[in-house]
Write an enzyme that holds these catalytic residues in place. Structure first.
Site, PDB file in Angstrom:
ATOM      1  N   HIS A  51       0.864  -1.181   0.000  1.00  9.87           N
ATOM      2  CA  HIS A  51       0.000   0.000   0.000  1.00  9.87           C
ATOM      3  C   HIS A  51       0.898   1.228   0.000  1.00  9.87           C
ATOM      4  O   HIS A  51       1.895   1.270   0.715  1.00  9.87           O
ATOM      5  CB  HIS A  51      -0.886   0.000   1.260  1.00  9.87           C
ATOM      6  CG  HIS A  51      -2.004   0.991   1.182  1.00  9.87           C
ATOM      7  ND1 HIS A  51      -1.813   2.322   1.450  1.00  9.87           N
ATOM      8  CD2 HIS A  51      -3.304   0.839   0.844  1.00  9.87           C
ATOM      9  CE1 HIS A  51      -2.970   2.951   1.279  1.00  9.87           C
ATOM     10  NE2 HIS A  51      -3.885   2.082   0.914  1.00  9.87           N
ATOM     11  N   ASP A 111      -8.134  -5.448   0.591  1.00  7.51           N
ATOM     12  CA  ASP A 111      -8.676  -6.296  -0.464  1.00  7.51           C
ATOM     13  C   ASP A 111      -8.361  -7.772  -0.252  1.00  7.51           C
ATOM     14  O   ASP A 111      -9.097  -8.645  -0.706  1.00  7.51           O
ATOM     15  CB  ASP A 111      -8.129  -5.849  -1.833  1.00  7.51           C
ATOM     16  CG  ASP A 111      -8.751  -4.537  -2.278  1.00  7.51           C
ATOM     17  OD1 ASP A 111      -9.899  -4.267  -1.896  1.00  7.51           O
ATOM     18  OD2 ASP A 111      -8.072  -3.780  -2.998  1.00  7.51           O
TER      19      ASP A 111
HETATM   20  N1  ACO Z   1       3.723  -7.700  -4.778  1.00  9.53           N
HETATM   21  C1  ACO Z   1       5.046  -7.751  -4.984  1.00  9.53           C
HETATM   22  N2  ACO Z   1       5.881  -6.693  -4.820  1.00  9.53           N
HETATM   23  C2  ACO Z   1       5.325  -5.547  -4.431  1.00  9.53           C
HETATM   24  C3  ACO Z   1       3.943  -5.416  -4.202  1.00  9.53           C
HETATM   25  C4  ACO Z   1       3.154  -6.566  -4.385  1.00  9.53           C
HETATM   26  N3  ACO Z   1       1.841  -6.523  -4.174  1.00  9.53           N
HETATM   27  N4  ACO Z   1       3.683  -4.160  -3.822  1.00  9.53           N
HETATM   28  C5  ACO Z   1       4.832  -3.493  -3.819  1.00  9.53           C
HETATM   29  N5  ACO Z   1       5.818  -4.333  -4.184  1.00  9.53           N
HETATM   30  C6  ACO Z   1       7.235  -4.003  -4.297  1.00  9.53           C
HETATM   31  C7  ACO Z   1       7.544  -3.380  -5.641  1.00  9.53           C
HETATM   32  O1  ACO Z   1       7.883  -4.342  -6.597  1.00  9.53           O
HETATM   33  C8  ACO Z   1       8.684  -2.491  -5.291  1.00  9.53           C
HETATM   34  O2  ACO Z   1       9.847  -3.289  -5.153  1.00  9.53           O
HETATM   35  P1  ACO Z   1      11.259  -2.755  -5.686  1.00  9.53           P
HETATM   36  O3  ACO Z   1      11.530  -1.509  -4.886  1.00  9.53           O
HETATM   37  O4  ACO Z   1      12.154  -3.902  -5.398  1.00  9.53           O
HETATM   38  O5  ACO Z   1      11.033  -2.480  -7.135  1.00  9.53           O
HETATM   39  C9  ACO Z   1       8.335  -1.962  -3.908  1.00  9.53           C
HETATM   40  O6  ACO Z   1       7.519  -2.984  -3.335  1.00  9.53           O
HETATM   41  C10 ACO Z   1       7.596  -0.643  -3.912  1.00  9.53           C
HETATM   42  O7  ACO Z   1       6.511  -0.735  -4.834  1.00  9.53           O
HETATM   43  P2  ACO Z   1       5.875   0.519  -5.584  1.00  9.53           P
HETATM   44  O8  ACO Z   1       5.074   0.009  -6.731  1.00  9.53           O
HETATM   45  O9  ACO Z   1       6.893   1.565  -5.860  1.00  9.53           O
HETATM   46  O10 ACO Z   1       4.915   1.082  -4.451  1.00  9.53           O
HETATM   47  P3  ACO Z   1       3.610   1.898  -4.692  1.00  9.53           P
HETATM   48  O11 ACO Z   1       3.420   2.710  -3.465  1.00  9.53           O
HETATM   49  O12 ACO Z   1       3.635   2.639  -5.986  1.00  9.53           O
HETATM   50  O13 ACO Z   1       2.520   0.740  -4.813  1.00  9.53           O
HETATM   51  C11 ACO Z   1       0.590  -0.492  -4.693  1.00  9.53           C
HETATM   52  C12 ACO Z   1       1.421   0.580  -4.023  1.00  9.53           C
HETATM   53  C13 ACO Z   1       0.230  -0.071  -6.117  1.00  9.53           C
HETATM   54  C14 ACO Z   1      -0.699  -0.707  -3.889  1.00  9.53           C
HETATM   55  C15 ACO Z   1       1.396  -1.821  -4.743  1.00  9.53           C
HETATM   56  O14 ACO Z   1       1.703  -2.218  -3.436  1.00  9.53           O
HETATM   57  C16 ACO Z   1       0.677  -2.921  -5.497  1.00  9.53           C
HETATM   58  O15 ACO Z   1       0.765  -2.995  -6.726  1.00  9.53           O
HETATM   59  N6  ACO Z   1      -0.058  -3.820  -4.759  1.00  9.53           N
HETATM   60  C17 ACO Z   1      -0.850  -4.843  -5.395  1.00  9.53           C
HETATM   61  C18 ACO Z   1      -2.199  -4.273  -5.825  1.00  9.53           C
HETATM   62  C19 ACO Z   1      -3.125  -4.051  -4.676  1.00  9.53           C
HETATM   63  O16 ACO Z   1      -3.262  -4.875  -3.787  1.00  9.53           O
HETATM   64  N7  ACO Z   1      -3.811  -2.905  -4.705  1.00  9.53           N
HETATM   65  C20 ACO Z   1      -4.793  -2.540  -3.680  1.00  9.53           C
HETATM   66  C21 ACO Z   1      -4.312  -1.348  -2.938  1.00  9.53           C
HETATM   67  S1  ACO Z   1      -5.314  -1.031  -1.528  1.00  9.53           S
HETATM   68  C22 ACO Z   1      -6.782  -0.478  -2.151  1.00  9.53           C
HETATM   69  O17 ACO Z   1      -6.880   0.068  -3.203  1.00  9.53           O
HETATM   70  C23 ACO Z   1      -7.957  -0.762  -1.305  1.00  9.53           C
END
Ligand code: ACO
Length: 369
Positions: free
Chosen positions: A258, A310
């Site tokens: 998140h 979620d």
């Molecule tokens: N699975 C695997 N790796 C992840 C995940 C994940 N779900 N989430 C973050 N990471 C990793 C990224 O690969 C990244 O790693 P790196 O630095 O080695 O490249 C690091 O964690 C940071 O990720 P970012 O994408 O830069 O973080 P951001 O704040 O942009 O992303 C997000 C937040 C989009 C929610 C992300 O965690 C994600 O894609 N999660 C899965 C989708 C999800 O569950 N969304 C629901 C959000 S809550 C809601 O809307 C109710």
């Protein structure tokens, strides 16, 4: 000028609606902790808190419940529009079309005063719940289920969705999930709604934009993706293997991570896990909870990431018998209360959103014939 990709950490608005206090693991909603509200109150109470600005007394609660049920009938034209769309169209796209069309049936659509916005907000909340509850029926060629004036708002919504009488325990679980989804500070969809409202465009336009935003798998769409993953995994051992395979392929695991909580637990995930456990204790299939726990442990070990809301909302909806394509629309129906509060607030003290860019393209090019 300072540039933050994805506006990470940028303060985009002043609000008295909600705030994520990550240090104290508290989601503050108009002064209350969202988890306390979920444990002590109902979704209709929280909708009143968001839209009116204060928790309702007994009289206001019954008035709002009555109004929501009375307003939850949807104009026939909305069903006609939905029937004209291809059933294969994504449920969020069909919902987006219906929310946009509802504007045509609201006599106050272009009155942006707080009072009119609140009245419209309650009408929109009521009608969106009925639309969401019927997206699946319409796509499968069935007549829409009508709300029953003898039932409460949330009971009506769940009953229309599943097409059978539901137990008080099921209504309570569903109600808690709606509270959990009701408001959450400034996610992409709320920001979208406020950006649209800041042009002094109308509430329905702001809600329509928010549906489009919420559809994405990085936002609301994650709850459906989580259930598909759990169904593919099938067993707790399968869950571990599937997640490890996905991580090895550099795929994101839906339901984890998140932007604001980063490497901390989303308090709402704990709430929905507790709700799932209650349903299991009352006889629901325990497989999804077991798989959820295995997934949590694997993600903590491998990535240091925690589940978001979620992740556990998905199996709660599954054991309630809700079609998977409705998970994200239900998120939107619940979030409508929070979005209405944000549009009221934006219109009441508006400043147009109009940021700048850091230009990285060429300059000085001359067009030639
Ligand atoms: N699975 C695997 N790796 C992840 C995940 C994940 N779900 N989430 C973050 N990471 C990793 C990224 O690969 C990244 O790693 P790196 O630095 O080695 O490249 C690091 O964690 C940071 O990720 P970012 O994408 O830069 O973080 P951001 O704040 O942009 O992303 C997000 C937040 C989009 C929610 C992300 O965690 C994600 O894609 N999660 C899965 C989708 C999800 O569950 N969304 C629901 C959000 S809550 C809601 O809307 C109710």
């Amino acid at each position: 000028m300072d540039y933050r990709p994805g506006l990470e950490g940028v303060i985009a608005a002043e609000t008295a609606i909600s705030f994520l206090d990550v240090d104290h693991e508290e989601i503050v909603v108009r002064g209350y902790n969202l988890l306390d509200l979920a444990r002590e109150k109902t979704y209709v109470d929280v909708a009143a808190l968001l839209i009116d600005g204060a928790l309702p007394d007994e009289a206001r609660r019954s008035e709002l419940e009555r109004t929501l049920v009375a307003e939850s009938r949807v104009p026939e034209a909305i069903w006609t529009i939905l029937r004209a769309l291809p059933p294969s169209m994504h449920a969020m796209d069909r919902l987006r079309t219906a929310v946009s069309a509802l504007a045509g049936f609201d006599p106050e659509v272009d009155d942006h005063s707080p009072e009119a916005n609140r009245r419209k907000g309650i009408r929109a909340l009521a009608k969106i719940a009925t639309v969401v509850a019927n997206l699946h029926h319409i796509a499968e060629g069935r007549p829409p289920a009508e709300p029953n004036p003898g039932r409460g708002f949330v009971e009506n919504m769940l009953t229309m969705i599943v097409g059978r009488n539901v137990t008080p325990a099921e209504v309570r679980a569903f109600d808690i999930s709606l509270i959990a989804y009701s408001e959450h500070e400034m996610p992409n969809s709320t920001f979208t709604a406020r950006v649209i409202a800041s042009t002094m465009s109308d509430l329905y336009g702001a809600l329509t934009g928010a549906v489009a935003s919420l559809k994405g798998p990085l936002h609301g769409g994650a709850n459906e993706a989580v259930m598909h993953m759990m169904l593919e995994a099938g067993t707790p051992e399968g869950m571990e293997a599937l997640i490890l395979n996905k991580l090895a392929a550099k795929e994101r695991i839906m339901g984890f991570g998140h932007r604001v909580y980063m490497k901390k637990m989303d308090p709402r995930a704990a709430l929905l896990k507790e709700t799932l456990r209650t349903l299991v204790d009352a006889g629901a299939d325990g497989r999804w909870l077991a798989m959820g726990e295995v997934g949590e442990a694997v993600m903590q070990r491998e990535k240091g990431l925690y589940p978001n809301l979620d992740y556990y909302a998905a199996p709660v909806y599954y054991v309630l018998g809700i079609p998977i394509e409705l998970y994200t629309p239900i998120f939107f129906a619940a979030r409508t209360a929070g979005l209405v509060a944000h549009v009221v607030e934006q219109h009441a003290a508006n400043r147009l959103f109009r940021p700048r860019v850091r230009y990285t393209g060429p300059r000085g090019l001359k067009p030639t014939r």
